[in-house]
Design an enzyme around this catalytic site. Structure first.
Site, PDB file in Angstrom:
ATOM      1  N   GLU A  97     -15.101 -10.979  16.923  1.00  0.00           N
ATOM      2  CA  GLU A  97     -14.190 -10.854  15.782  1.00  0.00           C
ATOM      3  C   GLU A  97     -14.247  -9.397  15.363  1.00  0.00           C
ATOM      4  O   GLU A  97     -15.272  -8.941  14.855  1.00  0.00           O
ATOM      5  CB  GLU A  97     -14.663 -11.735  14.617  1.00  0.00           C
ATOM      6  CG  GLU A  97     -14.835 -13.206  14.941  1.00  0.00           C
ATOM      7  CD  GLU A  97     -13.529 -13.950  15.026  1.00  0.00           C
ATOM      8  OE1 GLU A  97     -12.502 -13.376  14.630  1.00  0.00           O
ATOM      9  OE2 GLU A  97     -13.529 -15.090  15.508  1.00  0.00           O
ATOM     10  N   CYS A 101     -12.183  -9.113   6.507  1.00  0.00           N
ATOM     11  CA  CYS A 101     -11.530  -8.887   7.797  1.00  0.00           C
ATOM     12  C   CYS A 101     -10.109  -9.442   7.800  1.00  0.00           C
ATOM     13  O   CYS A 101      -9.261  -8.973   8.546  1.00  0.00           O
ATOM     14  CB  CYS A 101     -12.343  -9.542   8.894  1.00  0.00           C
ATOM     15  SG  CYS A 101     -12.791 -11.230   8.477  1.00  0.00           S
TER      16      CYS A 101
HETATM   17  P1  NAP Z   1     -20.380  -2.504  12.948  1.00  0.00           P
HETATM   18  O1  NAP Z   1     -20.856  -1.161  12.616  1.00  0.00           O
HETATM   19  O2  NAP Z   1     -19.700  -2.710  14.241  1.00  0.00           O
HETATM   20  O3  NAP Z   1     -21.642  -3.449  12.811  1.00  0.00           O
HETATM   21  C1  NAP Z   1     -21.555  -4.822  13.050  1.00  0.00           C
HETATM   22  C2  NAP Z   1     -22.895  -5.330  13.516  1.00  0.00           C
HETATM   23  O4  NAP Z   1     -23.196  -4.793  14.791  1.00  0.00           O
HETATM   24  C3  NAP Z   1     -24.049  -4.931  12.606  1.00  0.00           C
HETATM   25  O5  NAP Z   1     -24.965  -6.007  12.555  1.00  0.00           O
HETATM   26  C4  NAP Z   1     -24.644  -3.746  13.325  1.00  0.00           C
HETATM   27  O6  NAP Z   1     -25.986  -3.530  13.004  1.00  0.00           O
HETATM   28  C5  NAP Z   1     -24.491  -4.164  14.761  1.00  0.00           C
HETATM   29  N1  NAP Z   1     -24.500  -3.092  15.725  1.00  0.00           N
HETATM   30  C6  NAP Z   1     -24.199  -1.781  15.535  1.00  0.00           C
HETATM   31  N2  NAP Z   1     -24.297  -1.119  16.697  1.00  0.00           N
HETATM   32  C7  NAP Z   1     -24.672  -2.010  17.639  1.00  0.00           C
HETATM   33  C8  NAP Z   1     -24.928  -1.933  19.038  1.00  0.00           C
HETATM   34  N3  NAP Z   1     -24.814  -0.779  19.708  1.00  0.00           N
HETATM   35  N4  NAP Z   1     -25.295  -3.046  19.693  1.00  0.00           N
HETATM   36  C9  NAP Z   1     -25.400  -4.230  19.042  1.00  0.00           C
HETATM   37  N5  NAP Z   1     -25.167  -4.361  17.716  1.00  0.00           N
HETATM   38  C10 NAP Z   1     -24.800  -3.270  17.024  1.00  0.00           C
HETATM   39  O7  NAP Z   1     -19.391  -3.064  11.860  1.00  0.00           O
HETATM   40  P2  NAP Z   1     -19.583  -3.100  10.283  1.00  0.00           P
HETATM   41  O8  NAP Z   1     -19.372  -1.724   9.828  1.00  0.00           O
HETATM   42  O9  NAP Z   1     -20.812  -3.835   9.897  1.00  0.00           O
HETATM   43  O10 NAP Z   1     -18.399  -4.067   9.870  1.00  0.00           O
HETATM   44  C11 NAP Z   1     -17.142  -3.606   9.462  1.00  0.00           C
HETATM   45  C12 NAP Z   1     -16.120  -3.951  10.481  1.00  0.00           C
HETATM   46  O11 NAP Z   1     -16.208  -5.315  10.844  1.00  0.00           O
HETATM   47  C13 NAP Z   1     -14.727  -3.749   9.967  1.00  0.00           C
HETATM   48  O12 NAP Z   1     -14.104  -2.828  10.800  1.00  0.00           O
HETATM   49  C14 NAP Z   1     -14.052  -5.097  10.065  1.00  0.00           C
HETATM   50  O13 NAP Z   1     -12.771  -5.051  10.579  1.00  0.00           O
HETATM   51  C15 NAP Z   1     -14.912  -5.871  10.980  1.00  0.00           C
HETATM   52  N6  NAP Z   1     -14.973  -7.255  10.563  1.00  0.00           N
HETATM   53  C16 NAP Z   1     -14.297  -8.183  11.279  1.00  0.00           C
HETATM   54  C17 NAP Z   1     -14.363  -9.507  10.915  1.00  0.00           C
HETATM   55  C18 NAP Z   1     -13.640 -10.568  11.676  1.00  0.00           C
HETATM   56  O14 NAP Z   1     -13.914 -11.736  11.465  1.00  0.00           O
HETATM   57  N7  NAP Z   1     -12.745 -10.239  12.539  1.00  0.00           N
HETATM   58  C19 NAP Z   1     -15.133  -9.884   9.834  1.00  0.00           C
HETATM   59  C20 NAP Z   1     -15.810  -8.908   9.131  1.00  0.00           C
HETATM   60  C21 NAP Z   1     -15.726  -7.597   9.519  1.00  0.00           C
HETATM   61  P3  NAP Z   1     -26.408  -2.425  11.912  1.00  0.00           P
HETATM   62  O15 NAP Z   1     -25.786  -2.840  10.620  1.00  0.00           O
HETATM   63  O16 NAP Z   1     -27.875  -2.505  11.893  1.00  0.00           O
HETATM   64  O17 NAP Z   1     -25.871  -1.127  12.413  1.00  0.00           O
END
Ligand code: NAP
Length: 517
Positions: free
Chosen positions: A258, A297
């Site tokens: 997602e 999201c």
């Molecule tokens: P993110 O930076 O991609 O982080 C998401 C998760 O992935 C966090 O738990 C993060 O851990 C982890 N992560 C980061 N780098 C990683 C890697 N290399 N390998 C494995 N895991 C890794 O996203 P975010 O900033 O938390 O979330 C915001 C984004 O999520 C927005 O752009 C939004 O569009 C999207 N979103 C989508 C939905 C949906 O249902 N489609 C819902 C909510 C949010 P850390 O926090 O420890 O870095």
């Protein structure tokens, strides 16, 4: 002062990380709350324990027995609800109504799966369709069935839904008999960790059925094995890293993603300013922009209206936004709290700069002071409405997801043009349609369905009953094609598919009957 360090729960034990940890902050006051750290955990051993002990014990139960465990978890969480609101207030900077979307939304979803699971009764595998004969005679037939996958379910979650993000995934996974390992996003990991702690301490689930790892994701993907599943929610950039990881490319680990989404609201051509449909769109847009400070999201990012309606829509939305007080969620007069961190505030402001060339500012809360919050410290952002009458050339509007209280009003010439513009989001979680002509709404619904996971159609007769553009109901699918990640969650018992292996059994009717499906 030494900020408390939250423990991880793996291999049936609480284990503190051995590193310095990362500090979680109050995004309004800037104060330190707790630290998280996953350094030194033996991830392969933790995963082995979850698969063997957790999934093993869960899969010895029936669906109804597992559903009863979900109901007990929900009861425990319900009893501790006040503590979750306190954590959300401190760590997510949300007002009570916005915390409810996360916390009560999670509990509702869990309760719903407990009820659905009960109805599956004493089975240990699920029938999938009817048997079909494979030749002229019915002596040899094909029956599809679904059995729980023998691995674990790893959830890597986003910061915006630390409660709902856990339970909307864990409910169908545990009901399917798969042990869950959750790695919450670091910024808001506290609430997830606390909920897991409450459920673990209540001793409801078998050892290994629920684990939490707070802090770095290092080593998690490397420890996945072929029958595990990985459910990721977060940014498209991280999603790309996950898709290219060898667990996915070589071991075929089943993955649900997602990611970003430029969701739309579309006012149909027949809806003039002042009509019920127009008013419903205005109300919903303002709600979507401001609930959880737009950090949803599913939030509406692009608002499509006919050209002649642009001025009236801009005025009506701006007038409502001007009534939204922004600031410290502890103040009763505040309607919209902060973003989750200063880092997110920087991201939102960078996103606004990217959109600046493509759309004009129609409203930005200029001159509105923050309530009870220091702008130099608090991660508060006034809502911003942008607008363009040149959507064909304003590419950034269809490309840049600003994860905050920001949306762009866009004009269209006719309904075909509107459909083309909506599709430039390249696949989204949700679109909402506003109008009064059922046939016209149905035509737009069918035209836009291939590009969306959910279509939310708002007519005047559903004004009071509709569940909200951005509200994810467990009865309906959550996920979207293309840039939204291509994932599918929820949608009632459809969610169980991800955690099951579908197999075709080719056998005689006697053998098929003996399967007891
Ligand atoms: P993110 O930076 O991609 O982080 C998401 C998760 O992935 C966090 O738990 C993060 O851990 C982890 N992560 C980061 N780098 C990683 C890697 N290399 N390998 C494995 N895991 C890794 O996203 P975010 O900033 O938390 O979330 C915001 C984004 O999520 C927005 O752009 C939004 O569009 C999207 N979103 C989508 C939905 C949906 O249902 N489609 C819902 C909510 C949010 P850390 O926090 O420890 O870095």
């Amino acid at each position: 002062m030494n900020t408390p360090l939250l423990s991880n729960y793996v291999s049936g034990q609480w284990q503190a990380g051995t590193g310095a940890g990362t500090v979680l902050r109050d995004p309004v006051l800037g104060t330190e709350l707790v630290r998280v750290d996953a350094t030194g955990l033996h991830i392969p051993a933790a995963f082995r324990f979850a698969r063997q002990q957790g999934s093993g014990a869960l899969q010895a139960l029936t669906y109804a027995e597992r559903a009863a465990l979900l109901a007990q978890c929900q009861k425990v969480l319900q009893a501790n609800r006040d503590a979750y609101y306190d954590i959300a207030l401190a760590n997510s900077g949300t007002v009570k109504n916005d915390s409810a979307v996360d916390i009560d939304g999670g509990l509702f979803t869990l309760g719903q799966y407990a009820r659905w699971g009960e109805a599956l009764g004493g089975a240990r595998a699920l029938r999938d369709g009817d048997a079909v004969k494979l030749g002229k005679e019915p002596v040899f037939q094909s029956q599809h069935l679904r059995t729980p996958r023998p691995g674990l379910a790893l959830f890597i979650n986003a910061f915006n839904f630390p409660a709902w993000g856990l339970w909307e995934k864990a409910a169908p996974a545990l009901l399917s008999g798969m042990a869950v390992v959750v790695k919450p996003a670091t910024a808001t990991a506290w609430l997830t960790q606390r909920m897991v702690q409450d459920v673990v301490e209540a001793g409801i689930l078998p050892p290994g059925a629920l684990s939490v790892i707070c802090g770095s994701s290092a080593g998690l993907l490397d420890a996945l094995q072929p029958f595990d599943v990985l459910s990721f929610t977060g940014s498209a950039e991280t999603a790309a890293v996950i898709r290219s990881h060898s667990a996915v490319t070589r071991h075929g680990v089943r993955t649900n993603i997602e990611a970003d989404s430029l969701n739309s609201a579309l006012l149909l051509p027949d809806a003039a300013p002042g009509s019920p449909a127009f008013d419903l769109l205005v109300r919903e847009v303002v709600k979507e922009m401001t609930v959880k400070s737009g950090q949803k999201c599913t939030a509406i990012r692009r608002i499509f209206v006919p050209e002649p309606v642009f001025g009236a829509a801009a005025e009506a939305i701006s007038a409502r936004l001007a009534k939204v007080s922004v600031g410290n969620p502890r103040n009763e007069g505040v309607r919209m709290g902060s973003l989750v961190s200063r880092e997110q505030l920087d991201n939102v402001q960078q996103g606004l700069r990217q959109l600046a060339g493509a759309a004009a500012v129609l409203y930005d809360g200029r001159g509105q002071p923050l309530v009870d919050a220091d702008p130099a410290i608090a991660a508060c952002q006034q809502p911003v409405l942008l607008g363009t009458m040149n959507a064909d050339t304003a590419q950034a509007v269809h490309d840049v997801e600003v994860f905050g209280p920001v949306a762009t009003l866009v004009t269209y010439r006719n309904v075909e043009h509107a459909h083309q513009l909506v599709q430039r989001g390249l696949g989204s979680l949700a679109v909402s349609l506003y109008g009064d002509d059922a046939a016209a709404l149905a035509r737009s619904t069918l035209a836009l369905a291939p590009f969306h996971g959910r279509l939310h159609v708002v007519t005047p007769e559903a004004a009071q009953a509709h569940t909200g553009h951005g509200n994810v109901m467990p009865m309906s699918l959550h996920g979207g094609p293309g840039r939204a990640g291509g994932g599918e969650e929820l949608g009632g018992l459809r969610a169980l598919d991800f955690y099951h292996q579908r197999s075709a059994v080719q056998a005689s009717p006697a053998v098929l009957d003996a399967l007891g499906l």
